[in-house]
Design a protein around this motif. Structure first.
Motif, PDB file in Angstrom:
ATOM      1  N   ARG A 504      58.091  31.978  22.916  1.00 37.41           N
ATOM      2  CA  ARG A 504      59.137  30.960  22.778  1.00 37.41           C
ATOM      3  C   ARG A 504      59.643  30.506  24.148  1.00 37.41           C
ATOM      4  N   HIS A 507      57.130  28.319  25.627  1.00 33.12           N
ATOM      5  CA  HIS A 507      57.169  27.041  24.913  1.00 33.12           C
ATOM      6  C   HIS A 507      58.360  26.216  25.375  1.00 33.12           C
ATOM      7  N   GLU A 508      59.539  26.882  25.484  1.00 33.25           N
ATOM      8  CA  GLU A 508      60.740  26.171  25.931  1.00 33.25           C
ATOM      9  C   GLU A 508      60.575  25.677  27.372  1.00 33.25           C
ATOM     10  N   ARG A 510      57.691  24.933  28.876  1.00 36.93           N
ATOM     11  CA  ARG A 510      56.797  23.774  28.853  1.00 36.93           C
ATOM     12  C   ARG A 510      57.511  22.543  28.301  1.00 36.93           C
ATOM     13  N   ARG A 511      58.321  22.772  27.289  1.00 40.54           N
ATOM     14  CA  ARG A 511      59.059  21.664  26.681  1.00 40.54           C
ATOM     15  C   ARG A 511      60.048  21.040  27.679  1.00 40.54           C
ATOM     16  N   GLU A 514      58.161  19.069  30.211  1.00 39.48           N
ATOM     17  CA  GLU A 514      57.727  17.805  29.632  1.00 39.48           C
ATOM     18  C   GLU A 514      58.884  16.814  29.544  1.00 39.48           C
ATOM     19  N   VAL A 515      60.045  17.338  29.126  1.00 35.39           N
ATOM     20  CA  VAL A 515      61.219  16.463  29.023  1.00 35.39           C
ATOM     21  C   VAL A 515      61.609  15.929  30.397  1.00 35.39           C
ATOM     22  N   GLN A 518      59.205  13.339  31.418  1.00 34.93           N
ATOM     23  CA  GLN A 518      59.447  12.108  30.672  1.00 34.93           C
ATOM     24  C   GLN A 518      60.665  11.359  31.223  1.00 34.93           C
TER      25      GLN A 518
END
Length: 577
Positions: A504, A507-508, A510-511, A514-515, A518
Protein backbone atom coordinates in the motif's frame (compact mmCIF):
# COMPACT_ATOMS: atom_id res chain seq x y z
CA UNK A 1 -4.09 -35.62 67.66
CA UNK A 2 -4.91 -32.00 68.43
CA UNK A 3 -8.62 -32.58 67.88
CA UNK A 4 -8.58 -35.58 70.23
CA UNK A 5 -6.74 -33.60 72.91
CA UNK A 6 -9.23 -30.74 72.55
CA UNK A 7 -12.12 -33.16 72.96
CA UNK A 8 -10.58 -34.71 76.09
CA UNK A 9 -10.02 -31.23 77.53
CA UNK A 10 -13.69 -30.38 76.92
CA UNK A 11 -14.79 -33.62 78.58
CA UNK A 12 -12.64 -32.90 81.63
CA UNK A 13 -14.10 -29.40 81.92
CA UNK A 14 -17.69 -30.60 81.60
CA UNK A 15 -19.89 -30.73 84.69
CA UNK A 16 -21.70 -33.75 86.13
CA UNK A 17 -23.18 -36.07 83.52
CA UNK A 18 -26.93 -36.67 83.63
CA UNK A 19 -26.64 -40.22 82.27
CA UNK A 20 -23.86 -42.75 81.88
CA UNK A 21 -21.57 -42.10 78.94
CA UNK A 22 -18.89 -44.25 77.31
CA UNK A 23 -15.64 -42.98 75.83
CA UNK A 24 -13.79 -45.41 73.54
CA UNK A 25 -10.42 -44.44 72.08
CA UNK A 26 -9.22 -46.49 69.10
CA UNK A 27 -5.44 -46.73 69.16
CA UNK A 28 -2.80 -48.89 67.49
CA UNK A 29 -0.56 -51.77 68.51
CA UNK A 30 2.34 -49.54 67.39
CA UNK A 31 2.28 -48.22 70.97
CA UNK A 32 3.54 -51.73 71.90
CA UNK A 33 6.15 -52.00 69.13
CA UNK A 34 9.21 -51.70 71.41
CA UNK A 35 7.81 -53.71 74.31
CA UNK A 36 10.15 -56.47 75.49
CA UNK A 37 8.73 -59.93 76.22
CA UNK A 38 9.02 -61.59 79.62
CA UNK A 39 12.68 -62.39 80.25
CA UNK A 40 11.78 -65.73 81.90
CA UNK A 41 9.27 -66.76 79.23
CA UNK A 42 10.27 -64.87 76.06
CA UNK A 43 7.97 -66.95 73.82
CA UNK A 44 4.90 -66.24 75.95
CA UNK A 45 2.48 -63.78 74.28
CA UNK A 46 1.87 -60.45 75.97
CA UNK A 47 -1.71 -59.50 76.92
CA UNK A 48 -3.42 -56.25 77.89
CA UNK A 49 -2.66 -57.10 81.54
CA UNK A 50 0.85 -55.76 80.82
CA UNK A 51 -0.36 -52.53 79.26
CA UNK A 52 1.53 -50.37 81.75
CA UNK A 53 4.81 -51.90 80.49
CA UNK A 54 4.17 -51.07 76.83
CA UNK A 55 6.85 -49.18 74.89
CA UNK A 56 5.89 -47.42 71.67
CA UNK A 57 7.48 -47.07 68.28
CA UNK A 58 9.43 -43.81 68.14
CA UNK A 59 6.78 -42.26 65.89
CA UNK A 60 3.91 -43.19 68.23
CA UNK A 61 4.97 -41.62 71.51
CA UNK A 62 2.29 -38.94 71.23
CA UNK A 63 -0.33 -41.63 70.66
CA UNK A 64 0.83 -43.38 73.84
CA UNK A 65 0.40 -40.13 75.76
CA UNK A 66 -3.09 -39.76 74.32
CA UNK A 67 -3.97 -43.30 75.41
CA UNK A 68 -3.07 -42.36 78.96
CA UNK A 69 -5.27 -39.27 78.80
CA UNK A 70 -8.21 -41.39 77.66
CA UNK A 71 -7.84 -43.90 80.50
CA UNK A 72 -7.50 -41.02 82.99
CA UNK A 73 -10.76 -39.52 81.76
CA UNK A 74 -12.79 -42.12 83.63
CA UNK A 75 -15.00 -40.61 86.33
CA UNK A 76 -18.45 -40.98 87.76
CA UNK A 77 -20.91 -41.35 84.92
CA UNK A 78 -18.17 -41.84 82.32
CA UNK A 79 -16.60 -45.15 81.33
CA UNK A 80 -13.36 -44.84 79.36
CA UNK A 81 -11.68 -47.57 77.33
CA UNK A 82 -8.69 -47.67 75.03
CA UNK A 83 -8.73 -50.31 72.27
CA UNK A 84 -5.27 -50.95 70.81
CA UNK A 85 -6.19 -52.34 67.40
CA UNK A 86 -4.00 -54.67 65.41
CA UNK A 87 -3.11 -53.87 61.81
CA UNK A 88 -6.44 -53.29 60.09
CA UNK A 89 -7.55 -55.29 57.08
CA UNK A 90 -10.84 -56.01 55.32
CA UNK A 91 -13.02 -54.07 52.84
CA UNK A 92 -10.69 -51.49 51.22
CA UNK A 93 -7.69 -52.93 53.10
CA UNK A 94 -6.18 -49.83 54.71
CA UNK A 95 -2.39 -50.26 55.06
CA UNK A 96 -2.45 -53.53 53.08
CA UNK A 97 -4.07 -51.84 50.08
CA UNK A 98 -0.88 -51.25 48.08
CA UNK A 99 -0.09 -54.96 48.31
CA UNK A 100 -3.63 -55.93 47.29
CA UNK A 101 -3.56 -53.49 44.38
CA UNK A 102 -0.23 -54.83 43.13
CA UNK A 103 -1.51 -58.41 43.35
CA UNK A 104 -4.76 -57.53 41.53
CA UNK A 105 -2.68 -55.79 38.85
CA UNK A 106 -0.84 -59.08 38.23
CA UNK A 107 2.47 -57.81 39.57
CA UNK A 108 4.89 -59.75 41.78
CA UNK A 109 4.64 -58.57 45.39
CA UNK A 110 7.58 -56.96 47.17
CA UNK A 111 8.43 -58.13 50.68
CA UNK A 112 8.60 -54.73 52.41
CA UNK A 113 10.62 -55.79 55.40
CA UNK A 114 13.92 -54.90 57.01
CA UNK A 115 14.51 -58.57 57.87
CA UNK A 116 13.34 -61.89 56.51
CA UNK A 117 9.61 -61.31 57.13
CA UNK A 118 9.38 -63.93 59.87
CA UNK A 119 7.79 -61.46 62.32
CA UNK A 120 4.25 -62.35 63.41
CA UNK A 121 1.81 -59.56 62.54
CA UNK A 122 -1.03 -58.76 64.99
CA UNK A 123 -4.07 -58.00 62.81
CA UNK A 124 -7.78 -57.35 63.21
CA UNK A 125 -10.59 -57.25 60.66
CA UNK A 126 -12.35 -53.89 60.45
CA UNK A 127 -15.71 -55.60 61.10
CA UNK A 128 -14.40 -57.20 64.29
CA UNK A 129 -13.00 -53.88 65.51
CA UNK A 130 -16.41 -52.28 64.94
CA UNK A 131 -18.11 -55.15 66.81
CA UNK A 132 -15.73 -54.73 69.78
CA UNK A 133 -16.35 -50.97 69.88
CA UNK A 134 -20.12 -51.43 69.68
CA UNK A 135 -20.02 -54.06 72.43
CA UNK A 136 -18.10 -51.73 74.76
CA UNK A 137 -21.03 -49.33 74.55
CA UNK A 138 -23.20 -52.03 76.06
CA UNK A 139 -21.00 -53.77 78.63
CA UNK A 140 -18.16 -52.73 80.91
CA UNK A 141 -14.65 -54.10 80.50
CA UNK A 142 -11.02 -53.30 81.25
CA UNK A 143 -9.80 -49.74 80.72
CA UNK A 144 -7.26 -51.02 78.18
CA UNK A 145 -7.95 -53.78 75.64
CA UNK A 146 -5.94 -55.37 72.88
CA UNK A 147 -7.96 -55.99 69.70
CA UNK A 148 -6.10 -58.62 67.69
CA UNK A 149 -7.43 -61.75 66.05
CA UNK A 150 -6.55 -65.25 67.22
CA UNK A 151 -5.07 -67.54 64.54
CA UNK A 152 -5.82 -71.13 65.50
CA UNK A 153 -3.01 -72.86 63.61
CA UNK A 154 0.07 -72.40 65.78
CA UNK A 155 2.16 -74.47 63.35
CA UNK A 156 1.58 -71.87 60.63
CA UNK A 157 2.14 -68.53 62.37
CA UNK A 158 0.79 -65.40 60.71
CA UNK A 159 4.14 -63.99 59.64
CA UNK A 160 4.44 -61.09 57.26
CA UNK A 161 6.15 -63.28 54.66
CA UNK A 162 3.34 -65.87 54.90
CA UNK A 163 0.67 -63.17 54.46
CA UNK A 164 2.38 -61.74 51.37
CA UNK A 165 2.82 -65.18 49.83
CA UNK A 166 -0.80 -66.14 50.53
CA UNK A 167 -2.05 -62.87 49.03
CA UNK A 168 0.07 -63.32 45.92
CA UNK A 169 -1.15 -66.90 45.52
CA UNK A 170 -4.82 -66.07 46.07
CA UNK A 171 -5.05 -62.82 44.10
CA UNK A 172 -1.86 -62.38 42.09
CA UNK A 173 0.79 -64.26 40.19
CA UNK A 174 2.09 -66.25 43.16
CA UNK A 175 5.48 -64.54 42.90
CA UNK A 176 7.04 -62.69 45.85
CA UNK A 177 10.14 -60.62 45.26
CA UNK A 178 13.02 -60.62 47.75
CA UNK A 179 13.11 -57.81 50.27
CA UNK A 180 14.41 -54.58 48.69
CA UNK A 181 17.49 -52.84 50.03
CA UNK A 182 17.02 -51.14 53.39
CA UNK A 183 17.05 -47.57 51.97
CA UNK A 184 14.27 -48.51 49.54
CA UNK A 185 12.13 -49.99 52.30
CA UNK A 186 12.55 -46.90 54.45
CA UNK A 187 11.11 -44.80 51.63
CA UNK A 188 7.98 -46.93 51.34
CA UNK A 189 4.78 -45.53 52.93
CA UNK A 190 3.61 -47.32 56.10
CA UNK A 191 6.59 -49.67 56.06
CA UNK A 192 6.87 -49.48 59.87
CA UNK A 193 3.56 -51.34 60.31
CA UNK A 194 5.03 -54.42 58.66
CA UNK A 195 7.98 -54.46 61.06
CA UNK A 196 5.82 -55.07 64.16
CA UNK A 197 6.98 -58.20 65.95
CA UNK A 198 10.49 -58.10 64.51
CA UNK A 199 13.17 -59.53 66.78
CA UNK A 200 15.56 -56.91 68.16
CA UNK A 201 19.01 -58.39 68.63
CA UNK A 202 18.72 -61.48 70.81
CA UNK A 203 15.27 -60.42 72.03
CA UNK A 204 12.46 -62.48 70.43
CA UNK A 205 9.85 -60.66 68.43
CA UNK A 206 6.77 -59.26 70.12
CA UNK A 207 3.69 -61.51 70.20
CA UNK A 208 0.39 -59.99 71.32
CA UNK A 209 -2.64 -61.93 72.48
CA UNK A 210 -6.05 -60.47 73.23
CA UNK A 211 -7.85 -61.81 76.29
CA UNK A 212 -10.48 -59.29 77.43
CA UNK A 213 -12.28 -58.97 74.09
CA UNK A 214 -13.16 -62.67 74.18
CA UNK A 215 -15.27 -61.98 77.26
CA UNK A 216 -17.38 -59.32 75.51
CA UNK A 217 -19.55 -61.92 73.81
CA UNK A 218 -19.47 -60.54 70.26
CA UNK A 219 -19.57 -62.64 67.10
CA UNK A 220 -16.26 -62.83 65.26
CA UNK A 221 -16.10 -62.10 61.56
CA UNK A 222 -12.51 -63.26 60.97
CA UNK A 223 -11.17 -64.70 64.20
CA UNK A 224 -8.61 -66.81 62.36
CA UNK A 225 -6.75 -63.75 61.11
CA UNK A 226 -5.77 -62.39 57.74
CA UNK A 227 -3.69 -65.41 56.73
CA UNK A 228 -6.41 -67.96 57.48
CA UNK A 229 -9.22 -65.88 55.98
CA UNK A 230 -7.36 -64.76 52.85
CA UNK A 231 -9.92 -66.06 50.26
CA UNK A 232 -12.80 -64.31 52.04
CA UNK A 233 -10.79 -61.11 52.50
CA UNK A 234 -9.82 -61.07 48.81
CA UNK A 235 -13.47 -61.36 47.81
CA UNK A 236 -14.37 -58.51 50.21
CA UNK A 237 -11.62 -56.41 48.66
CA UNK A 238 -12.97 -57.01 45.16
CA UNK A 239 -16.50 -56.11 46.20
CA UNK A 240 -15.62 -53.00 48.21
CA UNK A 241 -13.32 -51.61 45.49
CA UNK A 242 -15.63 -52.55 42.62
CA UNK A 243 -13.01 -54.83 41.09
CA UNK A 244 -15.11 -57.84 40.19
CA UNK A 245 -13.96 -59.34 36.87
CA UNK A 246 -15.96 -58.23 33.83
CA UNK A 247 -16.56 -61.23 31.57
CA UNK A 248 -18.02 -60.61 28.12
CA UNK A 249 -18.69 -62.55 24.91
CA UNK A 250 -19.03 -60.61 21.67
CA UNK A 251 -21.27 -62.83 19.53
CA UNK A 252 -22.85 -62.49 16.08
CA UNK A 253 -22.30 -63.07 12.37
CA UNK A 254 -20.34 -59.90 11.47
CA UNK A 255 -16.71 -60.72 12.20
CA UNK A 256 -15.43 -57.30 11.14
CA UNK A 257 -17.82 -55.40 13.42
CA UNK A 258 -17.13 -57.83 16.29
CA UNK A 259 -13.39 -57.32 15.98
CA UNK A 260 -13.70 -53.54 15.90
CA UNK A 261 -15.98 -53.50 18.96
CA UNK A 262 -13.80 -55.99 20.84
CA UNK A 263 -10.65 -53.93 20.32
CA UNK A 264 -12.42 -50.70 21.34
CA UNK A 265 -13.87 -52.28 24.50
CA UNK A 266 -10.57 -53.91 25.42
CA UNK A 267 -8.81 -50.56 25.25
CA UNK A 268 -11.48 -48.64 27.17
CA UNK A 269 -12.18 -51.26 29.86
CA UNK A 270 -8.59 -52.53 30.09
CA UNK A 271 -9.61 -56.14 29.53
CA UNK A 272 -7.67 -58.98 27.90
CA UNK A 273 -9.08 -59.67 24.45
CA UNK A 274 -9.21 -63.35 23.46
CA UNK A 275 -9.94 -64.15 19.82
CA UNK A 276 -10.05 -67.91 19.33
CA UNK A 277 -7.72 -67.92 16.31
CA UNK A 278 -5.09 -65.78 18.06
CA UNK A 279 -5.32 -67.87 21.24
CA UNK A 280 -4.78 -71.05 19.25
CA UNK A 281 -1.83 -69.52 17.39
CA UNK A 282 -0.20 -68.42 20.65
CA UNK A 283 -0.79 -71.77 22.34
CA UNK A 284 0.73 -73.63 19.37
CA UNK A 285 4.01 -71.76 19.84
CA UNK A 286 4.33 -72.72 23.50
CA UNK A 287 6.74 -75.52 24.27
CA UNK A 288 4.50 -77.44 26.65
CA UNK A 289 2.28 -80.49 26.53
CA UNK A 290 -0.83 -78.57 25.46
CA UNK A 291 1.11 -76.72 22.76
CA UNK A 292 2.47 -79.97 21.36
CA UNK A 293 -1.00 -81.55 21.36
CA UNK A 294 -2.49 -78.53 19.60
CA UNK A 295 0.30 -78.39 17.00
CA UNK A 296 -0.21 -82.04 16.17
CA UNK A 297 -3.98 -81.59 15.89
CA UNK A 298 -3.66 -78.55 13.60
CA UNK A 299 -1.24 -80.41 11.38
CA UNK A 300 -3.73 -83.28 11.05
CA UNK A 301 -6.72 -81.09 10.15
CA UNK A 302 -9.32 -78.87 11.84
CA UNK A 303 -8.99 -78.61 15.62
CA UNK A 304 -11.77 -80.33 17.54
CA UNK A 305 -14.17 -78.34 19.69
CA UNK A 306 -12.97 -80.26 22.75
CA UNK A 307 -9.35 -79.26 22.22
CA UNK A 308 -10.32 -75.66 21.37
CA UNK A 309 -12.30 -75.46 24.62
CA UNK A 310 -9.35 -76.91 26.49
CA UNK A 311 -6.97 -74.27 25.10
CA UNK A 312 -9.42 -71.43 25.73
CA UNK A 313 -10.12 -72.74 29.23
CA UNK A 314 -6.40 -72.52 30.00
CA UNK A 315 -6.26 -68.97 28.60
CA UNK A 316 -9.31 -67.89 30.62
CA UNK A 317 -7.79 -69.32 33.79
CA UNK A 318 -4.83 -66.95 33.82
CA UNK A 319 -4.44 -64.49 36.66
CA UNK A 320 -5.23 -61.58 34.35
CA UNK A 321 -8.56 -63.10 33.27
CA UNK A 322 -9.42 -64.09 36.84
CA UNK A 323 -8.82 -60.56 38.11
CA UNK A 324 -9.77 -58.24 35.27
CA UNK A 325 -12.11 -60.49 33.28
CA UNK A 326 -12.07 -61.06 29.54
CA UNK A 327 -13.65 -60.31 26.15
CA UNK A 328 -14.12 -63.52 24.18
CA UNK A 329 -14.70 -63.63 20.41
CA UNK A 330 -15.05 -66.48 17.92
CA UNK A 331 -15.84 -69.30 20.36
CA UNK A 332 -18.33 -70.62 21.44
CA UNK A 333 -20.64 -70.39 18.45
CA UNK A 334 -23.27 -72.84 19.69
CA UNK A 335 -24.59 -74.39 22.89
CA UNK A 336 -22.46 -77.54 22.63
CA UNK A 337 -19.24 -75.51 22.39
CA UNK A 338 -20.38 -73.31 25.29
CA UNK A 339 -20.99 -76.39 27.43
CA UNK A 340 -17.46 -77.63 26.71
CA UNK A 341 -16.01 -74.29 27.78
CA UNK A 342 -18.28 -73.19 30.64
CA UNK A 343 -20.11 -76.34 31.70
CA UNK A 344 -23.85 -76.62 32.15
CA UNK A 345 -24.16 -75.71 35.85
CA UNK A 346 -26.46 -72.79 36.61
CA UNK A 347 -24.83 -70.13 38.79
CA UNK A 348 -26.84 -67.99 41.18
CA UNK A 349 -27.13 -64.34 40.22
CA UNK A 350 -24.04 -62.39 41.31
CA UNK A 351 -22.19 -65.58 42.24
CA UNK A 352 -18.74 -66.21 40.89
CA UNK A 353 -18.40 -69.95 41.09
CA UNK A 354 -14.93 -71.46 41.03
CA UNK A 355 -14.02 -73.20 37.79
CA UNK A 356 -15.54 -76.66 37.65
CA UNK A 357 -13.44 -79.69 37.00
CA UNK A 358 -13.96 -81.51 33.73
CA UNK A 359 -16.33 -84.45 33.65
CA UNK A 360 -14.93 -87.88 34.32
CA UNK A 361 -13.30 -89.31 31.24
CA UNK A 362 -12.27 -85.93 29.87
CA UNK A 363 -8.69 -84.67 29.77
CA UNK A 364 -7.25 -84.42 33.26
CA UNK A 365 -5.81 -80.97 32.65
CA UNK A 366 -9.11 -79.53 31.38
CA UNK A 367 -11.06 -77.15 33.63
CA UNK A 368 -14.18 -75.13 32.94
CA UNK A 369 -13.85 -71.37 32.69
CA UNK A 370 -16.00 -68.90 34.59
CA UNK A 371 -19.08 -68.16 32.51
CA UNK A 372 -19.60 -64.65 31.10
CA UNK A 373 -22.03 -62.21 32.67
CA UNK A 374 -22.49 -60.13 29.51
CA UNK A 375 -23.17 -61.03 25.88
CA UNK A 376 -23.30 -58.52 23.01
CA UNK A 377 -24.77 -59.76 19.73
CA UNK A 378 -24.00 -58.04 16.40
CA UNK A 379 -25.82 -59.06 13.25
CA UNK A 380 -25.66 -57.79 9.64
CA UNK A 381 -27.05 -58.75 6.26
CA UNK A 382 -24.99 -61.15 4.17
CA UNK A 383 -24.30 -58.50 1.52
CA UNK A 384 -22.95 -56.07 4.13
CA UNK A 385 -20.76 -58.76 5.68
CA UNK A 386 -19.28 -59.77 2.32
CA UNK A 387 -18.63 -56.18 1.29
CA UNK A 388 -16.71 -55.41 4.52
CA UNK A 389 -14.88 -58.73 4.73
CA UNK A 390 -13.63 -58.90 1.16
CA UNK A 391 -12.65 -55.23 1.05
CA UNK A 392 -9.84 -56.09 3.48
CA UNK A 393 -6.33 -56.69 2.19
CA UNK A 394 -6.25 -60.15 3.77
CA UNK A 395 -9.76 -61.56 4.40
CA UNK A 396 -9.91 -63.98 7.31
CA UNK A 397 -11.93 -66.54 5.32
CA UNK A 398 -12.94 -67.45 1.80
CA UNK A 399 -16.39 -66.79 0.38
CA UNK A 400 -17.23 -70.48 0.70
CA UNK A 401 -16.21 -70.52 4.36
CA UNK A 402 -18.20 -67.36 4.96
CA UNK A 403 -21.32 -68.84 3.40
CA UNK A 404 -20.93 -71.96 5.54
CA UNK A 405 -20.39 -69.88 8.68
CA UNK A 406 -23.46 -67.71 8.03
CA UNK A 407 -25.64 -70.76 7.43
CA UNK A 408 -24.47 -72.36 10.68
CA UNK A 409 -25.03 -69.11 12.58
CA UNK A 410 -28.58 -68.79 11.22
CA UNK A 411 -29.35 -72.38 12.20
CA UNK A 412 -27.92 -72.11 15.71
CA UNK A 413 -29.34 -68.69 16.52
CA UNK A 414 -32.89 -68.78 15.25
CA UNK A 415 -35.51 -67.71 17.78
CA UNK A 416 -35.67 -70.07 20.80
CA UNK A 417 -33.11 -72.38 19.20
CA UNK A 418 -31.86 -75.04 21.64
CA UNK A 419 -28.44 -74.89 19.99
CA UNK A 420 -27.90 -71.17 20.65
CA UNK A 421 -25.05 -70.12 22.93
CA UNK A 422 -27.61 -68.39 25.16
CA UNK A 423 -29.50 -71.69 25.57
CA UNK A 424 -26.75 -72.91 27.90
CA UNK A 425 -28.14 -73.19 31.47
CA UNK A 426 -24.98 -71.56 32.84
CA UNK A 427 -25.95 -68.43 30.90
CA UNK A 428 -29.58 -68.45 32.00
CA UNK A 429 -29.13 -65.26 34.04
CA UNK A 430 -27.44 -63.36 31.21
CA UNK A 431 -29.54 -60.74 29.46
CA UNK A 432 -27.78 -60.07 26.14
CA UNK A 433 -27.49 -56.72 24.39
CA UNK A 434 -28.89 -57.13 20.92
CA UNK A 435 -28.96 -58.36 18.37
CA UNK A 436 -27.70 -54.94 17.24
CA UNK A 437 -28.22 -54.42 13.52
CA UNK A 438 -24.99 -53.46 11.78
CA UNK A 439 -25.27 -51.60 8.48
CA UNK A 440 -22.56 -50.71 6.00
CA UNK A 441 -22.32 -47.19 7.43
CA UNK A 442 -22.61 -48.13 11.11
CA UNK A 443 -19.68 -46.67 13.06
CA UNK A 444 -18.13 -48.64 15.90
CA UNK A 445 -18.55 -45.56 18.12
CA UNK A 446 -22.34 -45.85 17.95
CA UNK A 447 -22.18 -49.51 19.06
CA UNK A 448 -19.62 -48.61 21.72
CA UNK A 449 -21.97 -46.02 23.26
CA UNK A 450 -24.66 -48.71 23.70
CA UNK A 451 -22.09 -51.12 25.12
CA UNK A 452 -21.01 -48.56 27.74
CA UNK A 453 -24.56 -48.32 29.05
CA UNK A 454 -24.93 -52.11 29.05
CA UNK A 455 -21.61 -52.89 30.74
CA UNK A 456 -21.54 -49.97 33.17
CA UNK A 457 -18.42 -48.33 34.51
CA UNK A 458 -15.01 -50.03 34.07
CA UNK A 459 -14.10 -52.25 37.01
CA UNK A 460 -10.56 -51.13 37.60
CA UNK A 461 -8.45 -48.44 39.21
CA UNK A 462 -8.70 -46.17 36.20
CA UNK A 463 -5.61 -44.99 34.36
CA UNK A 464 -2.26 -45.92 35.86
CA UNK A 465 0.45 -43.39 36.70
CA UNK A 466 2.22 -44.31 33.46
CA UNK A 467 -0.99 -43.87 31.44
CA UNK A 468 -1.72 -40.54 33.14
CA UNK A 469 1.84 -39.40 32.37
CA UNK A 470 1.52 -40.59 28.76
CA UNK A 471 -1.84 -38.85 28.39
CA UNK A 472 -0.42 -35.69 29.92
CA UNK A 473 2.54 -35.87 27.54
CA UNK A 474 0.16 -36.26 24.58
CA UNK A 475 -1.95 -33.35 25.80
CA UNK A 476 1.15 -31.21 26.26
CA UNK A 477 2.41 -32.21 22.82
CA UNK A 478 -0.99 -31.39 21.32
CA UNK A 479 -1.10 -28.07 23.19
CA UNK A 480 2.43 -27.29 21.96
CA UNK A 481 1.44 -28.21 18.41
CA UNK A 482 -1.58 -25.93 18.58
CA UNK A 483 0.51 -23.16 20.14
CA UNK A 484 3.14 -23.57 17.42
CA UNK A 485 0.43 -23.50 14.77
CA UNK A 486 -1.08 -20.38 16.32
CA UNK A 487 2.37 -18.78 16.56
CA UNK A 488 3.11 -19.67 12.96
CA UNK A 489 -0.32 -18.42 11.89
CA UNK A 490 0.22 -15.18 13.83
CA UNK A 491 3.68 -14.74 12.28
CA UNK A 492 2.24 -15.42 8.83
CA UNK A 493 -0.58 -12.97 9.51
CA UNK A 494 1.87 -10.29 10.67
CA UNK A 495 4.10 -10.96 7.66
CA UNK A 496 1.08 -10.71 5.37
CA UNK A 497 0.02 -7.48 7.05
CA UNK A 498 3.55 -6.08 6.72
CA UNK A 499 3.67 -7.08 3.07
CA UNK A 500 0.27 -5.52 2.49
CA UNK A 501 1.38 -2.36 4.29
CA UNK A 502 4.50 -2.14 2.11
CA UNK A 503 2.43 -2.75 -1.00
CA UNK A 504 0.00 0.00 0.00
CA UNK A 505 2.84 2.39 0.84
CA UNK A 506 4.50 1.71 -2.50
CA UNK A 507 1.16 2.15 -4.22
CA UNK A 508 0.54 5.43 -2.38
CA UNK A 509 4.06 6.59 -3.21
CA UNK A 510 3.58 5.79 -6.90
CA UNK A 511 0.18 7.44 -6.80
CA UNK A 512 1.61 10.60 -5.18
CA UNK A 513 4.39 10.76 -7.78
CA UNK A 514 1.85 10.35 -10.56
CA UNK A 515 -0.33 13.08 -9.08
CA UNK A 516 2.66 15.35 -8.68
CA UNK A 517 3.70 14.71 -12.29
CA UNK A 518 0.18 15.37 -13.47
CA UNK A 519 0.04 18.64 -11.52
CA UNK A 520 3.42 19.66 -12.94
CA UNK A 521 2.30 18.90 -16.45
CA UNK A 522 -0.94 20.76 -15.82
CA UNK A 523 0.95 23.79 -14.59
CA UNK A 524 3.21 23.57 -17.62
CA UNK A 525 0.23 23.52 -19.89
CA UNK A 526 -1.46 26.36 -18.06
CA UNK A 527 1.73 28.47 -18.06
CA UNK A 528 2.15 28.53 -21.91
CA UNK A 529 -0.24 31.51 -22.66
CA UNK A 530 1.34 33.58 -19.90
CA UNK A 531 4.82 32.95 -21.25
CA UNK A 532 3.79 33.95 -24.72
CA UNK A 533 2.22 37.13 -23.40
CA UNK A 534 5.38 38.07 -21.49
CA UNK A 535 7.60 37.28 -24.44
CA UNK A 536 5.62 39.51 -26.74
CA UNK A 537 4.88 42.51 -24.51
CA UNK A 538 7.37 42.68 -21.64
CA UNK A 539 10.56 40.74 -22.28
CA UNK A 540 11.86 42.74 -25.31
CA UNK A 541 11.56 46.19 -23.66
CA UNK A 542 12.75 44.79 -20.31
CA UNK A 543 15.78 43.20 -21.96
CA UNK A 544 16.77 46.45 -23.62
CA UNK A 545 16.31 48.35 -20.35
CA UNK A 546 18.55 45.88 -18.51
CA UNK A 547 21.22 46.22 -21.23
CA UNK A 548 21.11 50.01 -20.78
CA UNK A 549 21.43 49.67 -17.01
CA UNK A 550 24.45 47.44 -17.51
CA UNK A 551 26.06 49.94 -19.88
CA UNK A 552 25.43 53.12 -17.83
CA UNK A 553 25.54 51.69 -14.35
CA UNK A 554 23.41 54.47 -12.81
CA UNK A 555 23.43 55.13 -9.06
CA UNK A 556 19.80 54.02 -8.78
CA UNK A 557 19.43 51.23 -11.33
CA UNK A 558 15.87 50.33 -10.37
CA UNK A 559 14.62 53.91 -10.73
CA UNK A 560 16.55 54.25 -13.99
CA UNK A 561 15.00 51.00 -15.28
CA UNK A 562 11.55 52.19 -14.31
CA UNK A 563 12.05 55.49 -16.11
CA UNK A 564 13.38 53.62 -19.11
CA UNK A 565 10.39 51.31 -19.27
CA UNK A 566 8.03 54.22 -18.88
CA UNK A 567 9.64 56.20 -21.66
CA UNK A 568 9.99 53.25 -24.03
CA UNK A 569 6.59 51.57 -23.47
CA UNK A 570 5.55 50.40 -26.91
CA UNK A 571 1.90 50.33 -25.94
CA UNK A 572 1.83 54.07 -25.17
CA UNK A 573 3.57 54.80 -28.49
CA UNK A 574 0.97 52.85 -30.33
CA UNK A 575 -1.80 54.61 -28.44
CA UNK A 576 -0.29 58.07 -29.20
CA UNK A 577 0.12 57.07 -32.76
Amino acid sequence: MEAAESMLTAIAAAGPLESEKVLVGISSVLTWARTSPDADEPEKPITEADYKKRRPHSSYKELLALEKLVTKSKREGLRAHVVAAGLLYGAEEDIFHDLFKAAWSNKPLPLLTLNDGSNVLPTIHINDLCSITAKLLEVDSLPYLLAVDSPADEEKPQTFAAIVQALSTELGTGTVLPAPARPEVLLMPDYEFFQVGTAIGDTPGLKLQAAAINELGFEWHAEGGLLACMPTVVQEYRESRGLQPLRLIVHGNDEVAKTELTEALAQEYKLPCLHVSKVLDAATLKEDELGAELAAARAAGPVSDELTAKVLGAALSTVECRNQGYILQGFPENCAQAALLFGSKVEAEGEEAPPEEAEEGAEASTSLASAPEFVIVLEADEAVIKEKLFSQDEPSMTEEQLTEMLAAYTTNNSEDSPTSVLALPALAQVEPLGPIEVRADTAVSSILSKARVYLGQPRNYGPSDEEIAAKKALEEAEAKRKADEETAAEAAREAAELEERKRREEHESRRAAEVQQQEHELLEVRSIPLRNYLMQNVIPTLTEGLIEVCKLKPEDPVDYLAEYLFKNNPVEDEQFD
